[in-house]
Write a protein that holds these residues in place. Sequence first.
Motif, short mmCIF file in Angstrom:
data_model
loop_
_atom_site.label_atom_id
_atom_site.label_comp_id
_atom_site.label_asym_id
_atom_site.label_seq_id
_atom_site.Cartn_x
_atom_site.Cartn_y
_atom_site.Cartn_z
N LYS A 184 0.85 -1.19 0.00
CA LYS A 184 0.00 0.00 0.00
C LYS A 184 0.88 1.23 0.00
CE LYS A 184 -3.80 2.44 0.37
NZ LYS A 184 -4.78 2.49 -0.75
N SER A 185 0.57 2.15 -0.90
CA SER A 185 1.28 3.43 -0.96
C SER A 185 0.25 4.56 -0.98
CB SER A 185 2.15 3.53 -2.22
OG SER A 185 3.19 2.57 -2.20
N ASP A 197 -2.90 -2.03 -2.69
CA ASP A 197 -2.42 -1.92 -4.07
C ASP A 197 -2.11 -3.30 -4.64
OD1 ASP A 197 -2.57 0.85 -3.81
OD2 ASP A 197 -0.49 1.00 -3.10
#
Length: 303
Positions: A9-10, A54
């Motif tokens: 996850k970003s 993501d």
Amino acid sequence: MLEFDGLCKSYGADRVLDGVSFTVAPGSMFGFCGANGAGKTTTMRIAMGLARADAGEVRWRRRPLDQALRRRIGYMPEERGLYPRMRVAEQLTYLARLHGLDAAPAARAADHWAERLGLGERRRDQVEKLSLGNQQRVQLAAALVGRPEVLILDEPFSGLDPVGVDALAEALLEQVRGGVPVVFSSHQLDLVERLCDAVGILARGTMVAAGPVAELRRREAGRLLRVVVPDAPAGWAAGLPGVRVASERAGDTLLELAAGADDQAVLAAALRTGRVTHFAWREPTLVELFREAVAAPGRAVAA
């Protein structure tokens, strides 16, 4: 089996999670540790569908979590998720109904968990009129009241007094004995070490240590050496090759040895200072493992 598989996850350029993976078997408790901002809450929010990964996924019994499966999870967020003006029993009953219980079983479950977590005399009080510690107990009861198949708890012991800690610990152990997998995050590493079958340490979005607590401690046991020389002068071990003084007090010295350091050379140096009354390798505590794992980028420890 509850599986967290390769979560990434970003947020913009900020990489919050980088391939986070671990599993929690039915009837076991997993302690999720890490410094503030390490990614623990994001991991739990992804599991509950409150954030989108993501990459990677979370599975329960080999099925990716969807809304129907999440109804079977008892979830406690770190932030308050209660209706402040609802009365305790009314709120717990309502939440149990949302998890699929009929009216009468929901009311019984609400009474049971209010009593079990020390809220029996406050059942008719509005949540906003409770102390922060008692609000935390209501939040915990809310996670347990729906007869969950899985428990995911973010800092459940925060703000509890010792009596509350003991009540919650016993409630969680009872769930584990009933076959429920439990994941909880905590900064109280003594509780994690006491309660959990396994632990994961997250640093900078990466799992840097994972495995059964006892095995992690044994794996690192060849690095800490306790030497007791009652009459030794302070600093006697400073400067020994490959040796770092971790602590020293009244002749009781804890040394950290680098790979390849000669423990017999340490013993010889200790004997030159006086009579050695104790010389033994010592298993590190979870606190020491945590400090080492978090402070050493790129150093992963797995049992």
